[in-house]
Design an enzyme around this catalytic site. Structure first.
Site, PDB file in Angstrom:
ATOM      1  N   HIS A 145       0.838  -1.204   0.000  1.00  0.00           N
ATOM      2  CA  HIS A 145       0.000   0.000   0.000  1.00  0.00           C
ATOM      3  C   HIS A 145       0.873   1.254   0.000  1.00  0.00           C
ATOM      4  CE1 HIS A 145      -3.498   2.512   1.381  1.00  0.00           C
ATOM      5  NE2 HIS A 145      -2.520   3.199   1.964  1.00  0.00           N
ATOM      6  N   GLU A 146       1.910   1.258   0.830  1.00  0.00           N
ATOM      7  CA  GLU A 146       2.780   2.437   0.929  1.00  0.00           C
ATOM      8  C   GLU A 146       3.641   2.600  -0.326  1.00  0.00           C
ATOM      9  OE1 GLU A 146       2.082   4.464   3.125  1.00  0.00           O
ATOM     10  OE2 GLU A 146       0.873   3.142   4.367  1.00  0.00           O
ATOM     11  N   HIS A 149       1.524   4.190  -2.902  1.00  0.00           N
ATOM     12  CA  HIS A 149       1.436   5.649  -2.734  1.00  0.00           C
ATOM     13  C   HIS A 149       2.597   6.327  -3.459  1.00  0.00           C
ATOM     14  CE1 HIS A 149      -1.918   6.820  -0.285  1.00  0.00           C
ATOM     15  NE2 HIS A 149      -1.597   6.053   0.737  1.00  0.00           N
ATOM     16  N   GLU A 223      -6.584   6.897  -1.410  1.00  0.00           N
ATOM     17  CA  GLU A 223      -6.438   5.703  -0.575  1.00  0.00           C
ATOM     18  C   GLU A 223      -6.990   4.464  -1.287  1.00  0.00           C
ATOM     19  OE1 GLU A 223      -4.927   4.965   2.452  1.00  0.00           O
ATOM     20  OE2 GLU A 223      -4.037   6.896   1.931  1.00  0.00           O
TER      21      GLU A 223
END
Length: 298
Positions: A145-146, A149, A223
């Site tokens: 997820h990071e 980003h 997100e």
């Protein structure tokens, strides 16, 4: 005390950069006697609006390390640290970016965040609480997820959006102050009167609230994309499992400049419009309804 010091340092840097930039561009005063020079005002607002946003972005990695005490893993000392480095390296390769710095910070609450000025000069950090509370597959999904980003360019995109919002807040607040001071109160003196200053401050607060709503809406939107990227990099079931695990735990608090890029965040005290993250149940439902072929980064 540390956060106050970082806040003051950032604002001093913003002021210095903005003033130097205005001088280099030859931008004069936006107040010309009792009239308003809209060209100079917009240049003033643009410089100050983007200076704050991009100084924060440029200092983001350093500020994150200072604010959280995150320690970058240079040489892994444990098997967990080695696994973190290898996992982030593998995900970064799959996402098509340079491997970010990997850091751990000491906090009992489970959280993680990404920061950095560009895709290839970034950092991913995880809390010790997250490492203890989640399985390896779930941690891998959080890392994905990071990394997503970063690969999606979310830090730069948010900085650009914030710069635009800051610009219009400053610009329209000063126009509102000018209208009240010169046209309603009929102040014929040049410069900034007390009424101008008061209305300017109030207008910036009100417009700033509106700007925050827009910024938080965009943060929530990004997100969902980071979750899809995490599912692509670490597996859809792992990403869903990580989000379900987060539902059972209290998210850790992050400094404001990193909160939008954490894996989760507590609901805002000011209501859903000011949430940086969508509710976890909405994120899980979105992933469950996303076909495998739609999972991707960038």
């Amino acid at each position: 005390m540390k956060r106050i010091g970082l806040f003051l340092l950032t604002n001093i840097a913003v002021l210095a950069v903005a003033m130097i930039t205005l001088n280099l561009l030859g931008v004069g005063s936006y107040m010309q006697g009792t009239s308003l020079d809209l060209g100079n005002l917009f240049a003033f607002a643009l410089v100050f609006g983007f200076a704050g946003s991009f100084i924060s972005l440029a200092m983001s990695k350093w500020m994150a390390k200072m604010a959280t005490g995150a320690k970058v893993i240079e040489e892994p000392r444990t098997q967990d640290e080695r696994w973190l480095l290898e996992t982030v390296h593998r995900q970064a390769q799959k996402a098509g970016i340079k491997t970010p710095e990997v850091a751990i910070y000491d906090a009992p609450e489970p959280n993680a965040f990404a920061t950095g000025m560009t895709k290839n000069k970034s950092m991913v950090a995880v809390s010790t609480g997250l490492m203890r509370a989640m399985t390896q597959n779930e941690v891998e999904a959080v890392l994905g997820h990071e990394v997503a980003h970063i690969a999606n360019g979310d830090m730069v995109t948010m900085a650009l959006l914030q710069g635009v919002l800051n610009t219009f807040v400053i610009f329209f607040a000063k126009i509102a102050a000018f209208i009240v001071d010169r046209m309603i109160l009929k102040n014929e003196e040049g410069g900034h009167s007390l009424a101008f200053i008061v209305v300017d401050i109030i207008a910036q607060i009100l417009l700033g609230i509106l700007a925050s709503i827009i910024a938080m809406w965009f943060s929530r939107y990004r997100e969902f994309h980071a979750d899809k990227g995490g599912a692509y990099l670490a597996g859809k079931e792992n990403m869903i499992a990580a989000l379900q695990r987060l539902q059972t735990m209290q998210p850790g608090q992050l400094p404001d400049q990193m909160a939008a890029f954490g894996i989760s965040a507590a609901p805002s005290k000011f209501g859903d419009l000011f949430r940086s993250h969508p509710p976890l149940e909405d994120r899980i439902a979105s992933l469950q309804n996303t076909p495998q072929e739609k999972l991707k980064v960038a």
